[in-house]
Design a protein around this motif. Structure first.
Motif, PDB file in Angstrom:
ATOM      1  N   TYR A 203       6.877 -11.323   0.652  1.00 35.30           N
ATOM      2  CA  TYR A 203       7.634 -10.193   1.181  1.00 35.30           C
ATOM      3  C   TYR A 203       8.819  -9.879   0.260  1.00 35.30           C
ATOM      4  CZ  TYR A 203       5.016 -10.977   5.489  1.00 35.30           C
ATOM      5  OH  TYR A 203       4.013 -11.136   6.406  1.00 35.30           O
ATOM      6  N   SER A 204       9.069  -8.601   0.067  1.00 33.55           N
ATOM      7  CA  SER A 204      10.159  -8.184  -0.812  1.00 33.55           C
ATOM      8  C   SER A 204      11.503  -8.359  -0.121  1.00 33.55           C
ATOM      9  CB  SER A 204       9.986  -6.713  -1.197  1.00 33.55           C
ATOM     10  OG  SER A 204      10.216  -5.874  -0.067  1.00 33.55           O
ATOM     11  N   THR A 205      12.561  -8.333  -0.932  1.00 36.01           N
ATOM     12  CA  THR A 205      13.915  -8.396  -0.394  1.00 36.01           C
ATOM     13  C   THR A 205      14.164  -7.240   0.567  1.00 36.01           C
ATOM     14  OG1 THR A 205      14.752  -9.496  -2.384  1.00 36.01           O
ATOM     15  CG2 THR A 205      16.360  -8.378  -0.992  1.00 36.01           C
TER      16      THR A 205
ATOM     17  N   SER B 241       5.110  -5.190  -2.188  1.00 38.76           N
ATOM     18  CA  SER B 241       5.640  -6.203  -1.280  1.00 38.76           C
ATOM     19  C   SER B 241       6.578  -5.624  -0.233  1.00 38.76           C
ATOM     20  CB  SER B 241       6.357  -7.301  -2.073  1.00 38.76           C
ATOM     21  OG  SER B 241       7.312  -6.738  -2.957  1.00 38.76           O
ATOM     22  N   ASP B 242       6.961  -4.344  -0.377  1.00 40.13           N
ATOM     23  CA  ASP B 242       7.745  -3.684   0.678  1.00 40.13           C
ATOM     24  C   ASP B 242       6.892  -3.480   1.928  1.00 40.13           C
ATOM     25  OD1 ASP B 242       9.932  -3.564  -0.997  1.00 40.13           O
ATOM     26  OD2 ASP B 242       9.532  -1.512  -1.653  1.00 40.13           O
ATOM     27  N   ARG B 243       5.569  -3.391   1.724  1.00 39.44           N
ATOM     28  CA  ARG B 243       4.615  -3.333   2.836  1.00 39.44           C
ATOM     29  C   ARG B 243       3.503  -4.330   2.516  1.00 39.44           C
ATOM     30  NH1 ARG B 243       2.755   2.301   5.034  1.00 39.44           N
ATOM     31  NH2 ARG B 243       2.289   0.885   6.734  1.00 39.44           N
ATOM     32  N   TRP B 244       3.879  -5.587   2.461  1.00 38.39           N
ATOM     33  CA  TRP B 244       3.004  -6.630   1.936  1.00 38.39           C
ATOM     34  C   TRP B 244       1.756  -6.835   2.791  1.00 38.39           C
ATOM     35  CZ3 TRP B 244       1.517  -8.187  -2.285  1.00 38.39           C
ATOM     36  CH2 TRP B 244       1.126  -9.483  -2.592  1.00 38.39           C
ATOM     37  N   GLN B 245       1.898  -6.822   4.105  1.00 39.23           N
ATOM     38  CA  GLN B 245       0.734  -7.026   4.974  1.00 39.23           C
ATOM     39  C   GLN B 245      -0.289  -5.911   4.780  1.00 39.23           C
ATOM     40  OE1 GLN B 245       2.118  -7.538   9.031  1.00 39.23           O
ATOM     41  NE2 GLN B 245       3.733  -8.921   8.387  1.00 39.23           N
TER      42      GLN B 245
END
Length: 267
Positions: free
Chosen positions: A196-198, A233-237
């Motif tokens: 997951y992103s910061t 990774s801002d919308r990793w799922q």
């Protein structure tokens, strides 16, 4: 299954030009040339005048490459896995490419499971079902970093980005991490290591600090309307779900390519 042939050896189809390949897969002709340069396409014969002469295998290989490298871009290790299987197919090592495609599918599924487990841990921590470090005395930055196997730079980065705000010792001014802070840091470490992103974690943390407790894990994959989504990774799922589907499509496409290169004997 046995199809260790060079894609350029396939005959029996008409000659295709660079512009036709590009139009068929929806890219600029320069992208086709770049894919050739990067080793994503089989060797391309040239005419006497120097024009590239593509065949059906080149076209199907180009489709495979576009399937692999379309947005959203995954993490580096996922992308390396994709590049490896595409280059194997381009070299004509279809059996190895097929095995690599299955390995890639396993890799993506593992990433998805890790992301889901981290999100689940987050919710359990918020619900109070994760054992807390209640007896832990306040720790300095270095002690906290050592305990969690992080670096002090990571702690400072998370603080600068608003993920955690440790209190200060009133006398020395040093940061002190209490039991609740350490628990929060464990969650941050797990989420970031799961991909997951910061920004995604900050999105969740802001709601947590405003008092939200239910379905916090959903916010990791749900950008606000005014939020710029820059990284996968801002919308990793969501990204991982797309790549799980894409991994299956890659396997099916390779099956079709193998049938094209090495069709079964007809009775």
């Amino acid at each position: 299954m046995s199809a260790e042939k060079g894609g350029g050896d396939f005959q029996g189809v008409g000659i295709l030009h660079t512009s036709e390949i590009a139009t068929e897969v929806g890219v600029h002709p320069n992208t086709v040339r770049l894919y050739e340069e990067w080793g994503y396409l089989p060797q391309i014969p040239r005419s006497a005048s120097g024009y590239r002469q593509f065949n059906t295998i080149h076209l199907e290989q180009m489709k495979l490459a576009r399937l692999a490298f379309a947005d959203p871009y995954p993490g580096r290790h996922v992308r390396r896995s994709l590049a490896n299987l595409v280059r194997l197919a381009a070299s004509g090592a279809y059996d190895r490419a097929f095995a690599a495609a299955h390995d890639h599918q396993t890799l993506v599924m593992g990433e998805s499971a890790q992301a889901a487990a981290a999100a689940g841990y987050l919710q359990r921590w918020v619900d109070g079902t994760v054992q807390a470090d209640e007896q832990l005395p306040p720790l300095l930055s270095g002690q906290t970093a050592d305990l969690l196997q992080l670096t002090k730079d990571t702690l400072r980065h998370w603080e600068r980005n608003g993920l955690i705000t440790p209190p200060r010792d009133p006398g020395s001014g040093y940061r002190l991490y209490g039991a609740e802070d350490v628990g929060r840091l464990r969650v941050l470490r797990l989420l970031t290591r799961a991909g997951y992103s910061t920004m995604a974690v900050l999105r969740m943390v802001r709601s947590l600090d405003l008092g939200r407790r239910a379905n916090l894990s959903q916010l990791l994959d749900l950008p606000a309307e005014d939020e710029d989504v820059i990284y996968a990774s801002d919308r990793w799922q969501t990204t991982l779900r797309i790549h799980e589907q894409r991994a299956s499509q890659i396997i099916n496409h390779l099956k079709q390519m193998i049938m094209l290169v090495d069709p079964p004997d007809k009775a």
